[in-house]
Design a protein around this motif. Sequence first.
Motif, PDB file in Angstrom:
ATOM      1  N   HIS A  30      17.315  16.323   0.382  1.00 53.16           N
ATOM      2  CA  HIS A  30      16.311  15.271   0.397  1.00 53.16           C
ATOM      3  C   HIS A  30      15.519  15.353   1.696  1.00 53.16           C
ATOM      4  O   HIS A  30      16.048  15.753   2.735  1.00 53.16           O
ATOM      5  CB  HIS A  30      16.970  13.894   0.268  1.00 53.16           C
ATOM      6  CG  HIS A  30      16.004  12.815  -0.115  1.00 53.16           C
ATOM      7  ND1 HIS A  30      15.302  12.094   0.819  1.00 53.16           N
ATOM      8  CD2 HIS A  30      15.609  12.362  -1.341  1.00 53.16           C
ATOM      9  CE1 HIS A  30      14.526  11.217   0.201  1.00 53.16           C
ATOM     10  NE2 HIS A  30      14.686  11.363  -1.109  1.00 53.16           N
ATOM     11  N   LEU A  31      14.237  14.984   1.645  1.00 51.41           N
ATOM     12  CA  LEU A  31      13.387  15.074   2.825  1.00 51.41           C
ATOM     13  C   LEU A  31      13.890  14.208   3.982  1.00 51.41           C
ATOM     14  O   LEU A  31      13.609  14.493   5.143  1.00 51.41           O
ATOM     15  CB  LEU A  31      11.945  14.682   2.470  1.00 51.41           C
ATOM     16  CG  LEU A  31      11.195  15.652   1.537  1.00 51.41           C
ATOM     17  CD1 LEU A  31       9.806  15.109   1.226  1.00 51.41           C
ATOM     18  CD2 LEU A  31      11.098  17.027   2.185  1.00 51.41           C
ATOM     19  N   SER A  32      14.639  13.170   3.663  1.00 56.80           N
ATOM     20  CA  SER A  32      15.151  12.288   4.704  1.00 56.80           C
ATOM     21  C   SER A  32      16.163  12.981   5.619  1.00 56.80           C
ATOM     22  O   SER A  32      16.456  12.505   6.712  1.00 56.80           O
ATOM     23  CB  SER A  32      15.804  11.050   4.079  1.00 56.80           C
ATOM     24  OG  SER A  32      16.908  11.423   3.269  1.00 56.80           O
ATOM     25  N   PHE A  39      15.465  13.521   9.358  1.00 52.95           N
ATOM     26  CA  PHE A  39      15.662  12.485  10.372  1.00 52.95           C
ATOM     27  C   PHE A  39      17.083  11.930  10.381  1.00 52.95           C
ATOM     28  O   PHE A  39      17.372  10.996  11.134  1.00 52.95           O
ATOM     29  CB  PHE A  39      14.673  11.331  10.124  1.00 52.95           C
ATOM     30  CG  PHE A  39      13.247  11.784   9.966  1.00 52.95           C
ATOM     31  CD1 PHE A  39      12.480  12.078  11.080  1.00 52.95           C
ATOM     32  CD2 PHE A  39      12.686  11.920   8.706  1.00 52.95           C
ATOM     33  CE1 PHE A  39      11.159  12.496  10.946  1.00 52.95           C
ATOM     34  CE2 PHE A  39      11.365  12.337   8.554  1.00 52.95           C
ATOM     35  CZ  PHE A  39      10.605  12.628   9.685  1.00 52.95           C
ATOM     36  N   ASP A  40      17.972  12.483   9.574  1.00 50.55           N
ATOM     37  CA  ASP A  40      19.321  11.932   9.445  1.00 50.55           C
ATOM     38  C   ASP A  40      20.134  12.054  10.734  1.00 50.55           C
ATOM     39  O   ASP A  40      20.962  11.192  11.046  1.00 50.55           O
ATOM     40  CB  ASP A  40      20.073  12.629   8.295  1.00 50.55           C
ATOM     41  CG  ASP A  40      19.689  12.051   6.943  1.00 50.55           C
ATOM     42  OD1 ASP A  40      18.999  11.008   6.934  1.00 50.55           O
ATOM     43  OD2 ASP A  40      20.047  12.649   5.909  1.00 50.55           O
ATOM     44  N   GLN A  56      11.515  20.239  11.330  1.00 50.94           N
ATOM     45  CA  GLN A  56      11.574  19.486  12.585  1.00 50.94           C
ATOM     46  C   GLN A  56      10.662  20.109  13.645  1.00 50.94           C
ATOM     47  O   GLN A  56       9.915  19.407  14.334  1.00 50.94           O
ATOM     48  CB  GLN A  56      13.011  19.429  13.083  1.00 50.94           C
ATOM     49  CG  GLN A  56      13.941  18.597  12.208  1.00 50.94           C
ATOM     50  CD  GLN A  56      15.386  18.669  12.650  1.00 50.94           C
ATOM     51  OE1 GLN A  56      15.784  19.579  13.364  1.00 50.94           O
ATOM     52  NE2 GLN A  56      16.190  17.707  12.203  1.00 50.94           N
TER      53      GLN A  56
END
Length: 270
Positions: free
Chosen positions: A8-10, A13-14, A148
Amino acid sequence: FIVMNREHLSVIFDKPWELLRSGVPALLYLLQNNLQYIGVSYLDAATYTVTYQLKILSTALLSVWLLKKCLSAQKWLALCMLVVGVTLVQLGDSWPRESGTGVAHSRGQALTGLVAVLVATILSGFAGVYTEKILKDSTISIWVRNAQLAGYSIVIGLCGLCASKDLDKVRTHGFFAGYTGWTVASVLNNGFGGLLIAVVIKHADNILKNFSTSISIILTTAISANFLGLEVSTVFLLGISLVCYSTFLYSNSDPLEFLCKVLSPRNKKD
């Protein structure tokens, strides 16, 4: 690529710590690029070209220091030959076009340019080695790490745009004003090249990346000679020979030794 990797694209930032780590090489490359501009401004093309190739050795030295790699004497010899070869390739390309067009600089300016380029070579080596370390030492996929790094590059680029005089032009004509098909092709080519470099660093190392970059310089000049009418000089051909030989030498296969073995039986028969 992240979605194709079933993530997932999240996930970008995890992990805040990993996100911060990705900012280090982005900032280092920013400083390096600015130092390169200073070096180009205060040094002649020949001095800049020769000095900047020291990034190959700085990368090797930092790989030994930070990544605990062990390089044999033969590999160090190959790296030194690579530096000389790439320098000759680029000098052979630039000298015919820039003879008599140099601008004289004072000793103070020349020293400033030289220091700037030397620091840029160290930053280039450190950024490359640090990128290799975070690519290999973390569980984050290569595609997430690239996203990133790209995010930091976009933020830095936008900040540079806001601080420049081009912001008014963008507001008036739009961000993509002046773009052509060749511009888009160049952007896509550089983006794909960046992904390939990340794969090389992940599964090989920065030293081999330098070899591939050096060979790409040769291919670029060869294509320019065929399609753009660029004249190939003797210096350029000598540089090609050194780059090719150093590549074989670094991979522990000496072409000259192999040639001697091939010719030796024939000489004995004669």
